[in-house]
Write a protein that holds these residues in place. Structure first.
Motif, short mmCIF file in Angstrom:
data_model
loop_
_atom_site.label_atom_id
_atom_site.label_comp_id
_atom_site.label_asym_id
_atom_site.label_seq_id
_atom_site.Cartn_x
_atom_site.Cartn_y
_atom_site.Cartn_z
N LEU A 123 0.84 -1.20 0.00
CA LEU A 123 0.00 0.00 0.00
C LEU A 123 0.87 1.25 0.00
N VAL A 124 0.61 2.14 -0.97
CA VAL A 124 1.21 3.48 -0.95
C VAL A 124 0.16 4.38 -0.33
N PRO A 125 0.35 4.79 0.93
CA PRO A 125 -0.74 5.46 1.65
C PRO A 125 -1.00 6.88 1.17
N GLU A 126 -2.18 7.36 1.48
CA GLU A 126 -2.54 8.76 1.21
C GLU A 126 -1.56 9.65 1.98
N GLY A 127 -1.08 10.71 1.32
CA GLY A 127 -0.15 11.61 1.99
C GLY A 127 1.29 11.11 2.02
N ARG A 128 1.56 10.01 1.28
CA ARG A 128 2.91 9.50 1.01
C ARG A 128 3.58 8.85 2.21
N ARG A 129 3.69 9.57 3.33
CA ARG A 129 4.25 9.02 4.57
C ARG A 129 5.62 8.37 4.40
N VAL A 130 6.51 9.08 3.76
CA VAL A 130 7.90 8.60 3.69
C VAL A 130 8.59 8.93 5.01
N PHE A 131 9.74 8.29 5.26
CA PHE A 131 10.52 8.56 6.47
C PHE A 131 11.36 9.81 6.21
N LEU A 132 10.90 10.92 6.75
CA LEU A 132 11.44 12.24 6.36
C LEU A 132 12.90 12.43 6.75
N GLN A 133 13.35 11.80 7.85
CA GLN A 133 14.73 12.02 8.32
C GLN A 133 15.73 11.07 7.65
N MET A 134 15.22 10.11 6.88
CA MET A 134 16.09 9.12 6.26
C MET A 134 16.37 9.50 4.80
N SER A 135 17.43 8.96 4.26
CA SER A 135 17.77 9.25 2.86
C SER A 135 16.81 8.51 1.93
N LEU A 186 -2.62 2.03 -4.49
CA LEU A 186 -2.24 3.45 -4.45
C LEU A 186 -3.42 4.26 -3.93
N ASP A 187 -3.19 5.00 -2.83
CA ASP A 187 -4.25 5.80 -2.23
C ASP A 187 -4.01 7.28 -2.53
N GLU A 188 -4.81 7.82 -3.44
CA GLU A 188 -4.76 9.25 -3.81
C GLU A 188 -3.35 9.70 -4.22
N PRO A 189 -2.73 9.05 -5.22
CA PRO A 189 -1.36 9.42 -5.58
C PRO A 189 -1.22 10.83 -6.14
N SER A 190 -2.31 11.43 -6.64
CA SER A 190 -2.18 12.77 -7.23
C SER A 190 -2.44 13.89 -6.22
N MET A 191 -2.80 13.53 -4.99
CA MET A 191 -3.23 14.55 -4.02
C MET A 191 -2.14 15.59 -3.77
N GLY A 192 -2.51 16.86 -3.92
CA GLY A 192 -1.61 17.96 -3.59
C GLY A 192 -0.51 18.22 -4.59
N LEU A 193 -0.55 17.55 -5.75
CA LEU A 193 0.52 17.72 -6.73
C LEU A 193 0.10 18.68 -7.85
N ALA A 194 1.08 19.39 -8.39
CA ALA A 194 0.83 20.27 -9.54
C ALA A 194 0.43 19.41 -10.75
N PRO A 195 -0.38 19.97 -11.67
CA PRO A 195 -0.87 19.18 -12.82
C PRO A 195 0.22 18.45 -13.60
N SER A 236 10.61 17.32 -3.14
CA SER A 236 9.32 17.95 -3.46
C SER A 236 8.21 16.92 -3.25
N GLY A 237 6.97 17.41 -3.28
CA GLY A 237 5.82 16.51 -3.11
C GLY A 237 5.78 15.41 -4.16
N GLY A 238 6.08 15.77 -5.41
CA GLY A 238 6.07 14.78 -6.48
C GLY A 238 7.16 13.74 -6.29
N GLU A 239 8.34 14.19 -5.85
CA GLU A 239 9.46 13.27 -5.62
C GLU A 239 9.15 12.33 -4.44
N GLN A 240 8.48 12.89 -3.41
CA GLN A 240 8.10 12.03 -2.28
C GLN A 240 7.08 10.98 -2.71
#
Length: 236
Positions: free
Chosen positions: A83-95, A160-169, A138-142
């Motif tokens: 599952l790729v969750p809504e809002g991406r939820r990557v580990f922000l402090q990790m590479s 995939l849960d809402e993969p386009s949310m908050g991204l530029a067209p 960026s949001g798209g990269e995340q």
């Protein structure tokens, strides 16, 4: 093409709120199936129930013929569902690379270098930024990173849960191009998306949810051509 996922008569509650009502659908191997609907229609709740993060009071979820009703969510991942969750939820402090390696935690470490190269081929931007801290992307990269992390487990079903949310067209188009290329490579995908036009343009079939119920289903081309769907979801 066999049925890889079937949801049967799902009823999910948040306290006294009946969020998902008698929802049934199926996904065949190699398909992209989309669940579309307005905000609050029950799309993400349905996806989280499939992933084992929420439980249905009735019915069952079958994945590759196995009833998942009592299987904990971490074991569902090991069975081949990601599952790729809504809002991406990557580990922000990790590479970027560390995030990707986290996606392979159910696999033996021997194949990780080859899996990283597979993801970098799909997402060249991530290769360029492999040492970068994920929180600075960026949001798209995340979103690409969240998708790449899910692919590290070689899922039989990618959700995939809402993969386009908050991204530029322009980024939305990039993400949907990637979804199409994953589909062509044989990945089975269950897509929850508020952007009905984009979702139906890449999917084989769609299910329309309204207030927690499936109200319409059919091939994507049919749904795109439907005057009722156009009016409700496509601004037609």
């Amino acid at each position: 093409m066999g049925v890889i996922l079937s949801a049967e008569e799902l009823n999910v509650y948040y306290g006294s709120i009946h969020a998902v009502k008698d929802v049934s659908f199926e996904v065949n191997e190699g398909e992209v199936v989309t669940l579309i609907g307005a905000n609050g229609a029950g799309k993400s709740t349905t996806l989280n129930t499939i992933a084992g993060l929420l439980r249905s009071r009735t019915g069952c979820v079958r994945f590759m013929g196995e009833d998942l009703s009592h299987v904990p969510s971490h074991k569902i991942v090991a069975k081949g569902m990601a599952l790729v969750p809504e809002g991406r939820r990557v580990f922000l402090q990790m590479s970027v690379q560390e995030n990707l390696e986290m996606g392979a935690y159910t696999k033996s470490s021997g194949g990780i270098p080859a899996d990283l190269e597979m993801v970098f081929e799909q997402f060249p931007r991530l290769k360029e930024r492999r040492r970068q801290v994920a929180g600075t992307l960026s949001g798209g990269e995340q979103q690409m990173l969240a998708m790449g992390r899910a692919l590290m487990s070689h899922p039989k079903l990618l959700m995939l849960d809402e993969p386009s949310m908050g991204l530029a067209p322009i980024l939305v188009e990039q993400i949907f191009d990637i979804i199409q290329s994953l589909h062509k490579a044989g990945t089975t995908i269950l897509l929850v998306e508020q952007n009905a036009q984009m979702a139906l343009s890449v999917a084989d079939r769609g299910y329309v949810l309204e207030t927690g119920k499936v109200v319409t289903t059919g091939p994507s081309a049919e749904l795109l051509a439907s005057p009722a769907i156009k009016k409700a979801y496509l601004g037609g």
